[in-house]
Motif scaffolding. Structure first.
Motif, PDB file in Angstrom:
ATOM      1  N   GLU A   1       0.930  -1.222   0.535  1.00 57.80           N
ATOM      2  CA  GLU A   1      -0.306   0.256  -0.646  1.00 57.80           C
ATOM      3  C   GLU A   1       0.471   1.765   0.038  1.00 57.80           C
ATOM      4  N   PRO A   2       0.497   2.605  -0.708  1.00 59.13           N
ATOM      5  CA  PRO A   2       1.434   4.141  -0.689  1.00 59.13           C
ATOM      6  C   PRO A   2       1.464   4.135   0.729  1.00 59.13           C
TER       7      PRO A   2
ATOM      8  N   ILE B   1      -1.794  10.968  -6.544  1.00 56.03           N
ATOM      9  CA  ILE B   1      -0.547  10.333  -6.598  1.00 56.03           C
ATOM     10  C   ILE B   1      -0.382   9.560  -5.364  1.00 56.03           C
ATOM     11  N   ASP B   2       0.229   8.868  -6.254  1.00 53.72           N
ATOM     12  CA  ASP B   2       0.313   7.368  -4.678  1.00 53.72           C
ATOM     13  C   ASP B   2       2.021   7.406  -4.470  1.00 53.72           C
ATOM     14  N   VAL B   3       2.183   7.529  -3.172  1.00 58.10           N
ATOM     15  CA  VAL B   3       3.626   7.854  -2.594  1.00 58.10           C
ATOM     16  C   VAL B   3       3.884   6.267  -1.758  1.00 58.10           C
ATOM     17  N   ILE B   4       5.245   6.052  -2.431  1.00 59.59           N
ATOM     18  CA  ILE B   4       5.594   4.427  -2.571  1.00 59.59           C
ATOM     19  C   ILE B   4       6.776   4.660  -1.719  1.00 59.59           C
ATOM     20  N   GLU B   5       7.164   4.733  -1.205  1.00 58.18           N
ATOM     21  CA  GLU B   5       8.050   5.096  -0.427  1.00 58.18           C
ATOM     22  C   GLU B   5       9.177   3.549  -0.275  1.00 58.18           C
ATOM     23  N   GLU B   6      10.494   3.317  -0.512  1.00 60.94           N
ATOM     24  CA  GLU B   6      11.467   2.349   0.382  1.00 60.94           C
ATOM     25  C   GLU B   6      11.389   2.036  -1.716  1.00 60.94           C
TER      26      GLU B   6
ATOM     27  N   LYS C   1      14.856   6.119  -3.733  1.00 59.42           N
ATOM     28  CA  LYS C   1      14.098   5.951  -4.401  1.00 59.42           C
ATOM     29  C   LYS C   1      13.088   6.321  -3.814  1.00 59.42           C
ATOM     30  N   THR C   2      12.173   7.277  -4.328  1.00 60.20           N
ATOM     31  CA  THR C   2      10.322   6.517  -3.886  1.00 60.20           C
ATOM     32  C   THR C   2      10.052   6.985  -5.832  1.00 60.20           C
ATOM     33  N   LEU C   3       8.918   6.160  -5.326  1.00 65.95           N
ATOM     34  CA  LEU C   3       8.124   6.407  -6.241  1.00 65.95           C
ATOM     35  C   LEU C   3       6.639   6.714  -6.767  1.00 65.95           C
ATOM     36  N   LEU C   4       6.417   7.538  -7.659  1.00 60.35           N
ATOM     37  CA  LEU C   4       5.004   8.634  -6.908  1.00 60.35           C
ATOM     38  C   LEU C   4       4.749   7.779  -8.481  1.00 60.35           C
ATOM     39  N   SER C   5       3.304   7.281  -8.052  1.00 62.83           N
ATOM     40  CA  SER C   5       1.740   6.778  -9.160  1.00 62.83           C
ATOM     41  C   SER C   5       0.732   7.644  -9.618  1.00 62.83           C
TER      42      SER C   5
END
Length: 70
Positions: free
Chosen positions: A16-17, A33-38, A43-47
């Motif tokens: 889960e973000p 925008i979902d923020v997926i840390e690590e 790096k962080t992924l922004l979806s």
């Protein structure tokens, strides 16, 4: 987002973000925008539900979250 690296890929995220950010623009349109840390080393992924995926480093992530959460 201007400094983020746009990724031409599609991901299936198993976790889960950490944050969900909903932006509402002047024309009343919205973007989530979902923020997926690590996501990777430093790096962080922004979806984005409109613009795909972006990768930012941890320093950029902290700046984004500070601006939005304060």
């Amino acid at each position: 987002m201007n400094k983020a690296n746009h990724l031409n890929a599609e991901y299936k995220i198993a976790t889960e973000p950490g944050y969900k950010i909903q932006l509402t623009y002047k024309d009343k349109s919205t973007e989530v925008i979902d923020v997926i840390e690590e996501f990777g080393k430093n790096k962080t992924l922004l979806s984005s539900n409109k613009n795909g995926y972006y990768e930012v480093n941890d320093k950029q992530t902290q700046k984004i979250l500070e601006l939005l959460l304060n």
